[in-house]
Design a protein around this motif. Structure first.
Motif, PDB file in Angstrom:
ATOM      1  N   LEU B  78       0.828  -1.211   0.000  1.00  0.00           N
ATOM      2  CA  LEU B  78       0.000   0.000   0.000  1.00  0.00           C
ATOM      3  C   LEU B  78       0.860   1.259   0.000  1.00  0.00           C
ATOM      4  CD1 LEU B  78      -2.700  -1.161   2.579  1.00  0.00           C
ATOM      5  CD2 LEU B  78      -2.759  -1.341   0.082  1.00  0.00           C
ATOM      6  N   VAL B  79       0.381   2.267  -0.715  1.00  0.00           N
ATOM      7  CA  VAL B  79       1.168   3.483  -0.917  1.00  0.00           C
ATOM      8  C   VAL B  79       0.278   4.714  -0.713  1.00  0.00           C
ATOM      9  CG1 VAL B  79       2.534   4.782  -2.618  1.00  0.00           C
ATOM     10  CG2 VAL B  79       2.598   2.281  -2.627  1.00  0.00           C
ATOM     11  N   GLY B  80       0.853   5.755  -0.093  1.00  0.00           N
ATOM     12  CA  GLY B  80       0.187   7.064  -0.041  1.00  0.00           C
ATOM     13  C   GLY B  80      -1.080   7.105   0.788  1.00  0.00           C
ATOM     14  N   LEU B  81      -1.056   6.468   1.957  1.00  0.00           N
ATOM     15  CA  LEU B  81      -2.251   6.496   2.807  1.00  0.00           C
ATOM     16  C   LEU B  81      -2.384   7.855   3.487  1.00  0.00           C
ATOM     17  CD1 LEU B  81      -2.068   3.015   4.623  1.00  0.00           C
ATOM     18  CD2 LEU B  81      -2.987   3.577   2.375  1.00  0.00           C
ATOM     19  N   SER B  82      -3.605   8.374   3.551  1.00  0.00           N
ATOM     20  CA  SER B  82      -3.846   9.638   4.260  1.00  0.00           C
ATOM     21  C   SER B  82      -3.632   9.414   5.764  1.00  0.00           C
ATOM     22  CB  SER B  82      -5.272  10.116   4.024  1.00  0.00           C
ATOM     23  OG  SER B  82      -6.174   9.238   4.688  1.00  0.00           O
ATOM     24  N   LYS B  83      -3.624  10.503   6.495  1.00  0.00           N
ATOM     25  CA  LYS B  83      -3.412  10.394   7.939  1.00  0.00           C
ATOM     26  C   LYS B  83      -4.509   9.546   8.611  1.00  0.00           C
ATOM     27  CE  LYS B  83      -2.437  13.192  11.990  1.00  0.00           C
ATOM     28  NZ  LYS B  83      -2.437  14.540  12.579  1.00  0.00           N
ATOM     29  N   ASP B  84      -5.771   9.794   8.220  1.00  0.00           N
ATOM     30  CA  ASP B  84      -6.876   9.042   8.832  1.00  0.00           C
ATOM     31  C   ASP B  84      -6.805   7.550   8.487  1.00  0.00           C
ATOM     32  OD1 ASP B  84      -7.943  11.146  10.178  1.00  0.00           O
ATOM     33  OD2 ASP B  84      -9.682  11.425   8.867  1.00  0.00           O
ATOM     34  N   ILE B  85      -6.437   7.248   7.238  1.00  0.00           N
ATOM     35  CA  ILE B  85      -6.358   5.825   6.855  1.00  0.00           C
ATOM     36  C   ILE B  85      -5.160   5.171   7.545  1.00  0.00           C
ATOM     37  CG2 ILE B  85      -6.123   4.221   4.920  1.00  0.00           C
ATOM     38  CD1 ILE B  85      -7.634   6.223   3.182  1.00  0.00           C
ATOM     39  N   THR B  86      -4.073   5.916   7.687  1.00  0.00           N
ATOM     40  CA  THR B  86      -2.929   5.398   8.449  1.00  0.00           C
ATOM     41  C   THR B  86      -3.361   5.095   9.886  1.00  0.00           C
ATOM     42  OG1 THR B  86      -1.391   6.692   7.104  1.00  0.00           O
ATOM     43  CG2 THR B  86      -0.583   5.933   9.238  1.00  0.00           C
ATOM     44  N   ASN B  87      -4.124   6.006  10.468  1.00  0.00           N
ATOM     45  CA  ASN B  87      -4.625   5.784  11.833  1.00  0.00           C
ATOM     46  C   ASN B  87      -5.532   4.554  11.914  1.00  0.00           C
ATOM     47  OD1 ASN B  87      -3.299   8.002  12.890  1.00  0.00           O
ATOM     48  ND2 ASN B  87      -5.037   9.388  12.646  1.00  0.00           N
ATOM     49  N   LEU B  88      -6.334   4.355  10.858  1.00  0.00           N
ATOM     50  CA  LEU B  88      -7.233   3.199  10.843  1.00  0.00           C
ATOM     51  C   LEU B  88      -6.431   1.894  10.759  1.00  0.00           C
ATOM     52  CD1 LEU B  88     -10.253   2.477  10.856  1.00  0.00           C
ATOM     53  CD2 LEU B  88     -10.169   2.436   8.366  1.00  0.00           C
ATOM     54  N   ARG B  93      -4.416  -2.698  13.635  1.00  0.00           N
ATOM     55  CA  ARG B  93      -3.111  -3.366  13.673  1.00  0.00           C
ATOM     56  C   ARG B  93      -2.715  -3.949  12.312  1.00  0.00           C
ATOM     57  NH1 ARG B  93      -2.227  -7.373  18.302  1.00  0.00           N
ATOM     58  NH2 ARG B  93      -0.202  -6.402  18.567  1.00  0.00           N
ATOM     59  N   LEU B  94      -3.411  -3.549  11.277  1.00  0.00           N
ATOM     60  CA  LEU B  94      -3.043  -4.031   9.936  1.00  0.00           C
ATOM     61  C   LEU B  94      -1.736  -3.401   9.465  1.00  0.00           C
ATOM     62  CD1 LEU B  94      -6.554  -4.097   8.216  1.00  0.00           C
ATOM     63  CD2 LEU B  94      -5.152  -6.063   8.868  1.00  0.00           C
ATOM     64  N   ASP B  95      -1.297  -2.352  10.173  1.00  0.00           N
ATOM     65  CA  ASP B  95       0.017  -1.769   9.831  1.00  0.00           C
ATOM     66  C   ASP B  95       1.147  -2.754  10.143  1.00  0.00           C
ATOM     67  OD1 ASP B  95      -0.383  -1.591  12.570  1.00  0.00           O
ATOM     68  OD2 ASP B  95       0.574   0.366  12.777  1.00  0.00           O
ATOM     69  N   LYS B  96       0.842  -3.796  10.936  1.00  0.00           N
ATOM     70  CA  LYS B  96       1.847  -4.832  11.225  1.00  0.00           C
ATOM     71  C   LYS B  96       1.885  -5.893  10.123  1.00  0.00           C
ATOM     72  CE  LYS B  96       1.296  -4.388  16.230  1.00  0.00           C
ATOM     73  NZ  LYS B  96       2.603  -3.722  16.412  1.00  0.00           N
ATOM     74  N   LYS B  99       3.086  -3.935   4.039  1.00  0.00           N
ATOM     75  CA  LYS B  99       4.163  -2.994   3.764  1.00  0.00           C
ATOM     76  C   LYS B  99       3.505  -1.712   3.268  1.00  0.00           C
ATOM     77  CE  LYS B  99       7.716  -6.368   2.532  1.00  0.00           C
ATOM     78  NZ  LYS B  99       8.409  -7.021   1.404  1.00  0.00           N
ATOM     79  N   ILE B 100       3.828  -0.605   3.922  1.00  0.00           N
ATOM     80  CA  ILE B 100       3.190   0.668   3.586  1.00  0.00           C
ATOM     81  C   ILE B 100       4.275   1.695   3.259  1.00  0.00           C
ATOM     82  CG2 ILE B 100       1.715   2.540   4.442  1.00  0.00           C
ATOM     83  CD1 ILE B 100       0.368   0.420   6.281  1.00  0.00           C
ATOM     84  N   TYR B 101       4.146   2.333   2.086  1.00  0.00           N
ATOM     85  CA  TYR B 101       5.133   3.332   1.647  1.00  0.00           C
ATOM     86  C   TYR B 101       4.447   4.671   1.429  1.00  0.00           C
ATOM     87  CZ  TYR B 101       8.046  -0.760   0.681  1.00  0.00           C
ATOM     88  OH  TYR B 101       8.760  -1.918   0.793  1.00  0.00           O
ATOM     89  N   ASN B 102       5.239   5.728   1.492  1.00  0.00           N
ATOM     90  CA  ASN B 102       4.678   7.070   1.267  1.00  0.00           C
ATOM     91  C   ASN B 102       4.395   7.329  -0.207  1.00  0.00           C
ATOM     92  OD1 ASN B 102       4.685   8.028   3.980  1.00  0.00           O
ATOM     93  ND2 ASN B 102       6.907   8.211   3.839  1.00  0.00           N
ATOM     94  N   ASN B 103       5.266   6.815  -1.091  1.00  0.00           N
ATOM     95  CA  ASN B 103       5.076   7.052  -2.527  1.00  0.00           C
ATOM     96  C   ASN B 103       5.774   5.930  -3.326  1.00  0.00           C
ATOM     97  OD1 ASN B 103       7.915   7.840  -2.716  1.00  0.00           O
ATOM     98  ND2 ASN B 103       7.239   9.681  -1.629  1.00  0.00           N
TER      99      ASN B 103
END
Lengths: 178, 109
Positions: B78-88, B93-96, B99-103
Motif C-alpha cells: 500500500l502506498v500514499g495512505l492519508s493520515k486518517d487511513i494510516t490511523n485506521l 493493527r493491519l500496519d503490522k 508494507k506501507i510506503y509514502n510514494n
C-alpha cells in the motif's frame, strides 16, 4: 460545567447517504466538544465509529431508516444507534436468556485480535476486544476480513448491544470518554 | 477504478482512482485487482492517495486481496495512505501486516 447537549437524528439507511450523514453528525458533535478536548484526535475516533455504526445498519438491519441519539457532555460522548430491524445475533448466541452474566462468546479470532461478546444481562451484551501478543505467530491466511465491530470497540471506551423484545428495538450504544 | 501506472520487473505500480472506498465499491475493487494479478502474476503496489474515505467493508476487500496474492507467493503493498487511513490501519493493527510506503519512489529505490 456546561449542561449536556442531546439531539436525535433520523437518517436514511442507504449506502449513498453514509458519507453525508457522517459529516452532519460529526459536525454536530465537534461543535459541542468542550475546550479541553483534542478535537483532531477525538474526531478520528468519532468518524470511524459513525461510519461503522451506519454501515453495520445498512448491512444487517434491513430497515429504511435508523435513529441516532447523541449526547455530548463535559466528560463523554454517548451515541445510541437504534432501529427496529433484524435482531443482531452475537456468534452462536440465539437467546441471552440462557446465559449467565459474564459469559464470553468468541466472535472472531486471528493473529492480531480476539473479539468477544460478553453477556451483561438477559437483554444486553458488551463487545470486548483483546490484542494478541506481538510474539503470536501471524497466520496471514487466517486474518479476519470483517472489521466493523472491531473498529467501533477499539475506537470507543464502551460498546454494547441491547435488544428490547417487546418493542423489537435494537440499540447499539457507544461511549467515548473525553 | 484501478489504473496501471508503471510496470517494474517484480511489481506493478497501480493507482486507485476513487475518493470513497466503501461498501459500494469494495467487491469491484477486489475483482479488478485479482483479475490484474491473474493476468500479470506479479506483486502489486496500490497508490491510495486519492482515497479520502474508507470503511470496514473496503478494508476487508483489501485484506482479502492481500491473502489471495500471498497464497501465490506475491504481495499487495500500500502506498500514499492519508493520515486518517494510516490511523485506521494502526487501530486495526493491519500496519503490522502490510508494507506501507509514502510514494512509489520509495518502492523503486
Amino acid at each position: 460545567m456546561a449542561e449536556p447537549v442531546s439531539k436525535q437524528f433520523l437518517l436514511p439507511n442507504s449506502r449513498q447517504s453514509i458519507k453525508s450523514s457522517v459529516e452532519e453528525l460529526l459536525d454536530f458533535i465537534v461543535k459541542q466538544l468542550p475546550d479541553h478536548v483534542n478535537k483532531e484526535a477525538i474526531s478520528f475516533k468519532i468518524e470511524v465509529i459513525l461510519i461503522e455504526l451506519l454501515t453495520n445498519g445498512i448491512k444487517h438491519a434491513g430497515t429504511k431508516e435508523t435513529f441516532l441519539d447523541i449526547t455530548v457532555s463535559e466528560k463523554n460522548i454517548h451515541i445510541d444507534k437504534k432501529d427496529f430491524g433484524n435482531r443482531y445475533q452475537p456468534g452462536n448466541i440465539t437467546s441471552l436468556l440462557i446465559y449467565d452474566p459474564g459469559y464470553r462468546e468468541l466472535l472472531t479470532k486471528d493473529g492480531l485480535h480476539s473479539m468477544y461478546a460478553v453477556v451483561e444481562s438477559d437483554t444486553q451484551i458488551k463487545f470486548v476486544c483483546e490484542e494478541m501478543d506481538d510474539d503470536t505467530p501471524l497466520d496471514v491466511g487466517n486474518l479476519m476480513e470483517h472489521f466493523g465491530l472491531l473498529i467501533i470497540t477499539k475506537a470507543s471506551d464502551s460498546f454494547t448491544y441491547e435488544y428490547d423484545i417487546a418493542k423489537g428495538l435494537n440499540t447499539f450504544s457507544v461511549f467515548i470518554e473525553l | 477504478m484501478i489504473k496501471v501506472y508503471k510496470e517494474l520487473d517484480d511489481i506493478l505500480l497501480v493507482k486507485l482512482d476513487i475518493k470513497e472506498a466503501s461498501l459500494e465499491n469494495g467487491d469491484a475493487f477486489k475483482a479488478e485487482v485479482i483479475k490484474l494479478f491473474e493476468k500479470q502474476q506479479k506483486s502489486i503496489a496500490i497508490d491510495m492517495s486519492s482515497v479520502e474515505y474508507i470503511d470496514s467493508s473496503f478494508l476487508g476487500s483489501i485484506v482479502s486481496v492481500f491473502k489471495h496474492l500471498i497464497s501465490f507467493k506475491s504481495e499487495l503493498v500500500l502506498v500514499g495512505l492519508s493520515k486518517d487511513i494510516t490511523n485506521l490501519f494502526a487501530l486495526t493493527r493491519l500496519d503490522k501486516v502490510f508494507k506501507i510506503y509514502n510514494n512509489f519512489d520509495e518502492i523503486s529505490k
